[in-house]
Enzyme design. Structure first.
Site, short mmCIF file in Angstrom:
data_model
loop_
_atom_site.label_atom_id
_atom_site.label_comp_id
_atom_site.label_asym_id
_atom_site.label_seq_id
_atom_site.Cartn_x
_atom_site.Cartn_y
_atom_site.Cartn_z
N ARG A 137 0.84 -1.22 0.00
CA ARG A 137 0.00 0.00 0.00
C ARG A 137 0.87 1.26 0.00
O ARG A 137 0.56 2.26 -0.64
CB ARG A 137 -0.94 -0.02 1.21
CG ARG A 137 -2.01 -1.11 1.10
CD ARG A 137 -2.83 -1.22 2.35
NE ARG A 137 -3.58 -0.01 2.63
CZ ARG A 137 -4.13 0.23 3.83
NH1 ARG A 137 -3.98 -0.64 4.82
NH2 ARG A 137 -4.81 1.33 4.05
N HIS A 194 -6.25 6.92 12.62
CA HIS A 194 -5.90 5.50 12.43
C HIS A 194 -4.45 5.33 12.02
O HIS A 194 -4.07 4.27 11.54
CB HIS A 194 -6.82 4.87 11.37
CG HIS A 194 -8.23 4.71 11.86
ND1 HIS A 194 -9.28 4.45 11.01
CD2 HIS A 194 -8.77 4.81 13.10
CE1 HIS A 194 -10.42 4.37 11.71
NE2 HIS A 194 -10.12 4.60 12.98
N GLY A 241 -17.15 10.63 2.79
CA GLY A 241 -16.58 9.41 2.22
C GLY A 241 -16.29 8.32 3.22
O GLY A 241 -15.27 7.65 3.13
N THR A 242 -17.19 8.16 4.20
CA THR A 242 -17.02 7.04 5.13
C THR A 242 -18.34 6.33 5.33
O THR A 242 -19.40 6.95 5.39
CB THR A 242 -16.43 7.50 6.49
OG1 THR A 242 -16.32 6.38 7.37
CG2 THR A 242 -17.26 8.58 7.15
N ALA A 280 -17.06 12.57 -4.31
CA ALA A 280 -16.41 13.59 -3.47
C ALA A 280 -15.73 14.68 -4.31
O ALA A 280 -15.77 15.86 -3.95
CB ALA A 280 -15.40 12.92 -2.56
C1 BV8 Z 1 -11.32 0.75 19.31
C2 BV8 Z 1 -6.33 0.59 9.83
C3 BV8 Z 1 -11.32 0.71 21.63
C4 BV8 Z 1 -5.64 1.56 9.01
C5 BV8 Z 1 -8.60 0.65 10.46
C6 BV8 Z 1 -19.11 -3.19 17.94
C7 BV8 Z 1 -19.63 -1.93 18.09
C8 BV8 Z 1 -18.80 -0.82 18.15
C9 BV8 Z 1 -17.43 -0.97 18.02
C10 BV8 Z 1 -16.93 -2.22 17.84
C11 BV8 Z 1 -17.75 -3.33 17.80
N1 BV8 Z 1 -16.96 -4.42 17.64
C12 BV8 Z 1 -15.66 -4.01 17.56
C13 BV8 Z 1 -15.64 -2.70 17.69
C14 BV8 Z 1 -14.49 -1.83 17.68
C15 BV8 Z 1 -13.92 -1.69 16.28
C16 BV8 Z 1 -14.98 -1.49 15.21
O1 BV8 Z 1 -15.51 -0.42 15.06
N2 BV8 Z 1 -15.27 -2.58 14.47
C17 BV8 Z 1 -16.27 -2.47 13.43
C18 BV8 Z 1 -15.85 -3.32 12.25
C19 BV8 Z 1 -17.60 -2.86 14.02
N3 BV8 Z 1 -13.12 -0.49 16.35
C20 BV8 Z 1 -11.85 -0.58 16.77
O2 BV8 Z 1 -11.29 -1.62 17.06
C21 BV8 Z 1 -11.12 0.76 16.94
N4 BV8 Z 1 -10.55 0.78 18.24
O3 BV8 Z 1 -12.52 0.70 19.30
O4 BV8 Z 1 -10.58 0.78 20.43
C22 BV8 Z 1 -10.37 0.54 22.72
C23 BV8 Z 1 -10.78 0.94 23.96
C24 BV8 Z 1 -9.91 0.81 24.99
C25 BV8 Z 1 -8.66 0.26 24.78
C26 BV8 Z 1 -8.26 -0.14 23.53
C27 BV8 Z 1 -9.11 -0.01 22.47
C28 BV8 Z 1 -9.99 0.89 15.93
C29 BV8 Z 1 -10.54 1.06 14.56
C30 BV8 Z 1 -9.41 1.32 13.57
C31 BV8 Z 1 -9.20 0.11 12.76
N5 BV8 Z 1 -8.24 0.41 11.68
N6 BV8 Z 1 -7.71 0.71 9.51
C32 BV8 Z 1 -5.51 1.02 7.64
O5 BV8 Z 1 -4.81 0.02 7.47
O6 BV8 Z 1 -6.13 1.63 6.75
S1 BV8 Z 1 -10.21 0.89 10.08
C33 BV8 Z 1 -10.48 1.08 8.42
O7 BV8 Z 1 -11.88 1.45 8.35
C34 BV8 Z 1 -9.76 2.20 7.69
O8 BV8 Z 1 -9.02 3.03 8.55
C35 BV8 Z 1 -10.93 3.01 7.10
O9 BV8 Z 1 -10.60 4.31 6.91
C36 BV8 Z 1 -11.91 2.82 8.17
C37 BV8 Z 1 -13.33 3.20 7.91
O10 BV8 Z 1 -13.70 2.71 6.64
P1 BV8 Z 1 -14.18 3.81 5.57
O11 BV8 Z 1 -13.10 4.84 5.44
O12 BV8 Z 1 -15.53 4.28 5.97
O13 BV8 Z 1 -14.20 2.98 4.24
P2 BV8 Z 1 -15.42 2.11 3.64
O14 BV8 Z 1 -14.91 1.36 2.46
O15 BV8 Z 1 -16.10 1.38 4.76
O16 BV8 Z 1 -16.45 3.21 3.13
C38 BV8 Z 1 -16.09 4.04 2.04
C39 BV8 Z 1 -17.23 5.01 1.89
O17 BV8 Z 1 -16.89 5.93 0.86
C40 BV8 Z 1 -18.53 4.33 1.47
O18 BV8 Z 1 -19.60 4.86 2.24
C41 BV8 Z 1 -18.67 4.73 -0.01
O19 BV8 Z 1 -20.04 4.92 -0.36
C42 BV8 Z 1 -17.95 6.06 -0.04
N7 BV8 Z 1 -17.36 6.38 -1.33
C43 BV8 Z 1 -16.71 5.54 -2.19
N8 BV8 Z 1 -16.30 6.26 -3.27
C44 BV8 Z 1 -16.66 7.55 -3.06
C45 BV8 Z 1 -17.34 7.63 -1.83
N9 BV8 Z 1 -17.84 8.77 -1.36
C46 BV8 Z 1 -17.67 9.89 -2.10
N10 BV8 Z 1 -17.02 9.89 -3.29
C47 BV8 Z 1 -16.51 8.75 -3.79
N11 BV8 Z 1 -15.88 8.77 -4.99
#
Ligand code: BV8
Length: 233
Positions: free
Chosen positions: A59, A111, A178-179, A220
């Site tokens: 990447r 992140h 875009g999220t 976007a």
């Molecule tokens: C934490 C690494 C706590 C970097 C990433 C249940 C409920 C709530 C939370 C949780 C749960 N189970 C588990 C959790 C916690 C978990 C979580 O949320 N899991 C999810 C799957 C349910 N979260 C965590 O673990 C976080 N930490 O909670 O810590 C804690 C507390 C105490 C002590 C310790 C810890 C950490 C989360 C970070 C994970 N790392 N990535 C990398 O390698 O990239 S996350 C990963 O998802 C990326 O960073 C990415 O950015 C992020 C979000 O995704 P999006 O950016 O939204 O991308 P996606 O493809 O999903 O969507 C794209 C969007 O763009 C779409 O809507 C699409 O329509 C739109 N789009 C596309 N093209 C366009 C556009 N829009 C406009 N124009 C376009 N052209």
């Protein structure tokens, strides 16, 4: 637009999609052909560190390949920061440097960043444009194999949360761009901002179903410049 508004912006991988960086949740449910738990979790890294190094090296190489440039959405947010007469706080879930290359000056990478690595032994964080492996040596403590991507994996605490929570509580306007709103705590930021009295808007290819005050649907690179023009007018 009233003057002096505090604006908080959260971007996700959708803002970089038109720059040639795949979004996180591609339609086939994998991410760059890998399962998330294998390449974006501490467990995955301890199970197979070489796979994770290769994943981030690929990447990083793509980002630095010359084929990936900021698009009009990144440029518009940098213009908003320059021209708006109130605070603009830019939070990104993205690990690319496209906001910085477009001219945004203070980007909160909650992140982490692809162009940084961290030593698990001494904690030093280094900028990098080179591949890392399990044989890489830490320049600070000479630890061998102690380097990892400076990325927040699932189950790890995102960076800058104190600054982010402060900014959300003072926001007059919160824009999510875009999220998909799947990953927490980022996905809950709009609710914190709304609870503090902010107007909340979403800019996305399609509405995510979250309860924003307003949704701008479109690519976007078109919708973000239009929104910035509106905000600066
Ligand atoms: C934490 C690494 C706590 C970097 C990433 C249940 C409920 C709530 C939370 C949780 C749960 N189970 C588990 C959790 C916690 C978990 C979580 O949320 N899991 C999810 C799957 C349910 N979260 C965590 O673990 C976080 N930490 O909670 O810590 C804690 C507390 C105490 C002590 C310790 C810890 C950490 C989360 C970070 C994970 N790392 N990535 C990398 O390698 O990239 S996350 C990963 O998802 C990326 O960073 C990415 O950015 C992020 C979000 O995704 P999006 O950016 O939204 O991308 P996606 O493809 O999903 O969507 C794209 C969007 O763009 C779409 O809507 C699409 O329509 C739109 N789009 C596309 N093209 C366009 C556009 N829009 C406009 N124009 C376009 N052209």
């Amino acid at each position: 637009m009233k003057t002096g508004l505090n604006i908080v912006i959260l971007t996700g991988s959708g803002i970089s999609a038109e720059s040639g960086i795949p979004t996180f949740r591609a339609s086939d449910g994998t991410w760059h052909n890998h399962k998330v738990e294998d390449v974006a979790s501490p467990e995955g890294f301890s199970r197979n560190p070489s796979l994770v190094h290769e994943f981030y090296n690929a990447r990083r190489q793509h980002l630095l390949s010359g084929d990936v440039e900021p698009n009009a959405a990144h440029d518009a947010l940098a213009r908003l920061e320059r021209e708006h007469d109130g605070d603009v706080v830019l939070i990104t879930q993205n690990v690319d440097d496209l906001h910085e290359r477009a001219g945004s000056t203070s980007v909160l990478h909650m992140h982490g960043e692809l162009l940084k690595i961290r030593c698990n032994t001494c904690g030093t964080v280094f900028p990098t444009d080179q591949p890392t492996t399990i044989e890489s040596v830490c320049d600070a403590c000479a630890g061998v194999g102690s380097l990892r991507p400076d990325i927040v994996w699932f189950g790890e605490m995102p960076f800058h949360m104190d600054v982010i929570e402060q900014a959300l509580s003072k926001a007059d306007l919160f824009a999510s761009i875009g999220t998909s709103g799947v990953v927490y705590p980022a996905a809950g930021f709009y609710q914190i901002a709304a609870a503090g009295g902010a107007e909340t808007i979403e800019i996305n290819l399609e509405a995510t179903g979250s309860r924003f005050d307003e949704t701008f649907v479109g690519r976007a690179s078109e919708t973000v410049p239009e929104w910035v023009d509106l905000t600066l007018s």
